[in-house]
Write an enzyme that holds these catalytic residues in place. Sequence first.
Site, PDB file in Angstrom:
ATOM      1  N   GLU A 253      29.930  43.261  33.605  1.00 15.78           N
ATOM      2  CA  GLU A 253      29.477  44.109  34.616  1.00 15.78           C
ATOM      3  C   GLU A 253      30.033  45.164  34.629  1.00 15.78           C
ATOM      4  O   GLU A 253      32.154  45.528  34.856  1.00 15.78           O
ATOM      5  CB  GLU A 253      30.633  43.599  36.293  1.00 15.78           C
ATOM      6  CG  GLU A 253      28.905  44.281  37.316  1.00 15.78           C
ATOM      7  CD  GLU A 253      30.277  45.741  38.176  1.00 15.78           C
ATOM      8  OE1 GLU A 253      29.963  46.640  37.886  1.00 15.78           O
ATOM      9  OE2 GLU A 253      30.866  44.854  38.597  1.00 15.78           O
ATOM     10  N   CYS A 287      32.619  51.092  40.986  1.00 13.87           N
ATOM     11  CA  CYS A 287      31.639  50.797  40.164  1.00 13.87           C
ATOM     12  C   CYS A 287      29.932  51.033  40.601  1.00 13.87           C
ATOM     13  O   CYS A 287      29.902  52.424  40.472  1.00 13.87           O
ATOM     14  CB  CYS A 287      31.485  49.504  39.425  1.00 13.87           C
ATOM     15  SG  CYS A 287      30.902  48.411  40.623  1.00 13.87           S
TER      16      CYS A 287
END
Length: 486
Positions: A253, A287
């Site tokens: 990720e 993120c």
Amino acid sequence: MSLTRELFIGGKDVPALSGRTAEDISPYTGEVYATVAAAGPEDVTRAVDAADAAFAEWAAVSPFARRAIFLKAADLLDARAEQVAEIMSHEAGGTRPWAFFNVALAANILREAAAVITAPRGEVLSAQEEGALGLAVREPLGVVAAFAPWNAPVILGVRAVAAPLAAGNTVVVKASEDAPIACALLVADVLREAGLPEGVLNVVTNAREDAAEIAEVLIADPRVRAVNFTGSTGVGRIIGTHAANHLKPAVLELGGKNAVIVLHDADVDYAVDAVTFSVFMNSGQICMSGDRILVHESLAEEFTRKFTAKVASLQAGDPAHPHTVVGPLVTASAAQRVTALVEDAVAKGATVLTGGGRPEGAVHAATVLTGVPKEADLYHAEAFGPVCVLETFGDDDTAVALTNDTDHGLTCGIITENATHGLNVARRVRTGIVHINDQSVADEPHAPFGGVKTSGYGRFGGRWGIEAFSSTRWVTIATQQAHYPF
């Protein structure tokens, strides 16, 4: 006086065999907050030894006993909210609201992991042979190597281990050098108190200069059977390459260059509030943060005026202050990197609408730019700081093209009062996640979380997390004797 923490191996706090330590620096004050053990390759081997030795027994623990540990850990974590706020403020410059959000979501990740432990797993298959029964069953892999980042340390530290442990694996966590306590040692403390058996979860901390070697040694160990990493795309490429070289599955990720699209039928005041949260929560160090704000030209003047005024009012500075919204970045060098992106964009033709300037230590002002050209570094690079770029568009085709004009593909927000309009745009956006009539930052423990393109591959969350850290095995049962030709 700073804290001192050791490695966590085999259920015990132990020093590095070399006796070396590393400093954990507070980004706001620049002072040493804690001293942690600096593991070497031999300590990584010790951690894998402990995880491997504990695997068979942990995999055999009844689902209900395993579930009880996770539920207790969730309650214990909730009770540590004030402690977490203090640790995150010192380690990563996190504000109190951000710390409390970390605790709440991380506790629910543990509860969701508890739920999926006892959920049905596998399938009954039709069989070719008469009277036979076919099964597809999911089984744990063994030792999992997990890499926990600093930016949402408790959320992502828990996420790094919850699904692997719930699936019956044991875990060795390599903690971030910037928040080793919050992202790993605290998580281990909570699970140990909840009754997790010795060796099931192990934590190695290290000096920054040793990070690459520690990661490589951990992934290369033949007893490690899977890898999960959350962090930058650049480091993720390295981790993914190591995993591929050793033929080990990985969940990665990675970074994002996320857009929030404000369509012509959006509520402007709502859009301003949503976008402000998306860009500046945790000083943009998420993120999922909104790097690019795309506004329909019919709303551009009103949105820009209201948005820049709101951003200019955001208080920046001490993360412990109750009114601080934009706390320090994780290091002074991170703030300087953001400044360099802004200055490069301005030098190539961009305009600063609010903010900008030089950072004060690790604190960078909330900044909005417009007119950033493609040749500017900020057009392509993840800002990972309190900075966004405002652009306008005239139709949906242009909005979609701008949104997809990136190598990343993590998340997207689409602000609209017309859900059908939003869904039509969402179907054309190439991201792993999209939120209609909401901004880009959202995470729920039961949902599949992950990106496409250079934002990574694999999914955390719910049953998808269990599937990522287990293997499917075909089992047949012959209910009558077969007849063979010879």
